[in-house]
Motif scaffolding. Structure first.
Motif, PDB file in Angstrom:
ATOM      1  N   ASP A 180       0.834  -1.204   0.000  1.00  0.00           N
ATOM      2  CA  ASP A 180       0.000   0.000   0.000  1.00  0.00           C
ATOM      3  C   ASP A 180       0.868   1.254   0.000  1.00  0.00           C
ATOM      4  O   ASP A 180       1.969   1.269   0.566  1.00  0.00           O
ATOM      5  N   TYR A 181       0.345   2.312  -0.612  1.00  0.00           N
ATOM      6  CA  TYR A 181       1.020   3.610  -0.589  1.00  0.00           C
ATOM      7  C   TYR A 181       0.347   4.465   0.482  1.00  0.00           C
ATOM      8  O   TYR A 181      -0.850   4.763   0.377  1.00  0.00           O
ATOM      9  N   SER A 204       5.560   3.512  -0.289  1.00  0.00           N
ATOM     10  CA  SER A 204       4.953   2.185  -0.347  1.00  0.00           C
ATOM     11  C   SER A 204       5.455   1.340   0.825  1.00  0.00           C
ATOM     12  O   SER A 204       6.642   1.360   1.151  1.00  0.00           O
ATOM     13  N   SER A 223      -4.060   3.546  -1.172  1.00  0.00           N
ATOM     14  CA  SER A 223      -4.296   2.314  -1.929  1.00  0.00           C
ATOM     15  C   SER A 223      -5.518   1.537  -1.468  1.00  0.00           C
ATOM     16  O   SER A 223      -5.849   0.515  -2.061  1.00  0.00           O
ATOM     17  N   GLU A 240     -10.318   1.540  -4.642  1.00  0.00           N
ATOM     18  CA  GLU A 240     -10.009   1.207  -6.032  1.00  0.00           C
ATOM     19  C   GLU A 240     -10.001   2.436  -6.931  1.00  0.00           C
ATOM     20  O   GLU A 240      -9.329   2.449  -7.963  1.00  0.00           O
ATOM     21  N   LYS A 273      -9.065   5.128 -11.766  1.00  0.00           N
ATOM     22  CA  LYS A 273      -8.580   4.027 -10.937  1.00  0.00           C
ATOM     23  C   LYS A 273      -7.330   4.493 -10.195  1.00  0.00           C
ATOM     24  O   LYS A 273      -6.534   5.269 -10.724  1.00  0.00           O
ATOM     25  N   SER A 274      -7.170   4.023  -8.983  1.00  0.00           N
ATOM     26  CA  SER A 274      -6.048   4.484  -8.154  1.00  0.00           C
ATOM     27  C   SER A 274      -4.705   4.263  -8.835  1.00  0.00           C
ATOM     28  O   SER A 274      -3.787   5.075  -8.712  1.00  0.00           O
ATOM     29  N   SER A 275      -4.589   3.166  -9.573  1.00  0.00           N
ATOM     30  CA  SER A 275      -3.314   2.852 -10.228  1.00  0.00           C
ATOM     31  C   SER A 275      -2.988   3.817 -11.367  1.00  0.00           C
ATOM     32  O   SER A 275      -1.838   3.910 -11.801  1.00  0.00           O
ATOM     33  N   GLU A 276      -3.985   4.553 -11.856  1.00  0.00           N
ATOM     34  CA  GLU A 276      -3.783   5.467 -12.981  1.00  0.00           C
ATOM     35  C   GLU A 276      -3.722   6.933 -12.557  1.00  0.00           C
ATOM     36  O   GLU A 276      -3.700   7.828 -13.397  1.00  0.00           O
TER      37      GLU A 276
END
Length: 219
Positions: free
Chosen positions: A74-75, A84, A119, A122, A182-185
């Motif tokens: 998680d960040y 992280s 993180s 989502e 999205k969190s990853s983007e």
């Protein structure tokens, strides 16, 4: 097992098994264990008082593993640092920052103070703020921002993007563009959209003013 638990349990079992080994060997060689255990208890009390902060960190680590406010990978942002989670140890949590530095934070403040986990969800919302000149067409600027948001594949369609006038500032009309991703983007869109808006504003003749003052000379 949860990957977060593996290094934590390894460290605990390592200490417990070594302590049991020492006690067993002392009993096997004929040392009287009753008085030794009493002495060990007194020594443990003294050590516990001397290591209150360390024991608080141990308790904090247990609370983190039980309630799981964050996990490995998680960040998070806590105690003035962001990174992280690389490892949750018995007494400390190890973070890796975006510039690849290692930050070690005691578990006690992590379990008792405020902490932000980027993180855990989502999706995330991004709020962009773009300034335009007072002589520029507000409707044209809003329409261009909405077009850029709706035409970007990373931007989620639900919730829909939104563009509003945020403020009438001293030197600019500030427009707020609000989108969900999205969190990853998150960072891909943040940097990409900022650059794209500048280029598209230039093509459309929309100015992005810098702070300025009008000076009036009175004779």
């Amino acid at each position: 097992l949860d990957p977060t638990l593996i290094p934590f349990l390894k460290n605990i079992f390592n200490i417990i098994l070594k302590a049991l080994l020492v006690i067993s060997v002392m009993g096997m060689v004929g040392i009287e264990m009753t008085s030794f255990i009493a002495l060990l208890g007194a020594a443990g009390l003294a050590i516990g008082l001397a290591l209150q902060g360390t024991l608080q960190n141990f308790a904090g680590g247990v609370m983190i593993l039980i309630f799981k406010p964050f996990k490995v990978g998680d960040y998070i942002e806590a105690q003035g640092f962001a990174g992280s989670v690389k490892e949750i140890q018995i007494f400390n949590t190890v973070l890796t920052t975006p510039d690849n530095s290692v930050v070690i934070i005691p578990n006690s403040p992590l379990s008792t103070n405020a902490m932000k986990n980027y993180s855990s969800m989502e999706t995330r919302r991004i709020d962009f703020s773009f300034g335009t000149g007072y002589d520029d067409d507000i409707d044209k600027s809003k329409a261009l921002l909405m077009k850029l948001a709706q035409g970007n594949d990373i931007v989620m369609k639900d919730p829909e993007p939104m563009v509003v006038v945020e403020a009438l500032a001293d030197s600019s009309v500030n427009l707020k563009l609000r989108v969900w991703v999205k969190s990853s983007e998150y960072w891909n869109l943040y940097f990409g959209m900022t650059e794209t808006v500048k280029k598209e504003f230039d093509k459309a003749g929309i100015s992005i003013p810098y702070p300025q003052q009008d000076v009036h000379l009175i004779k």
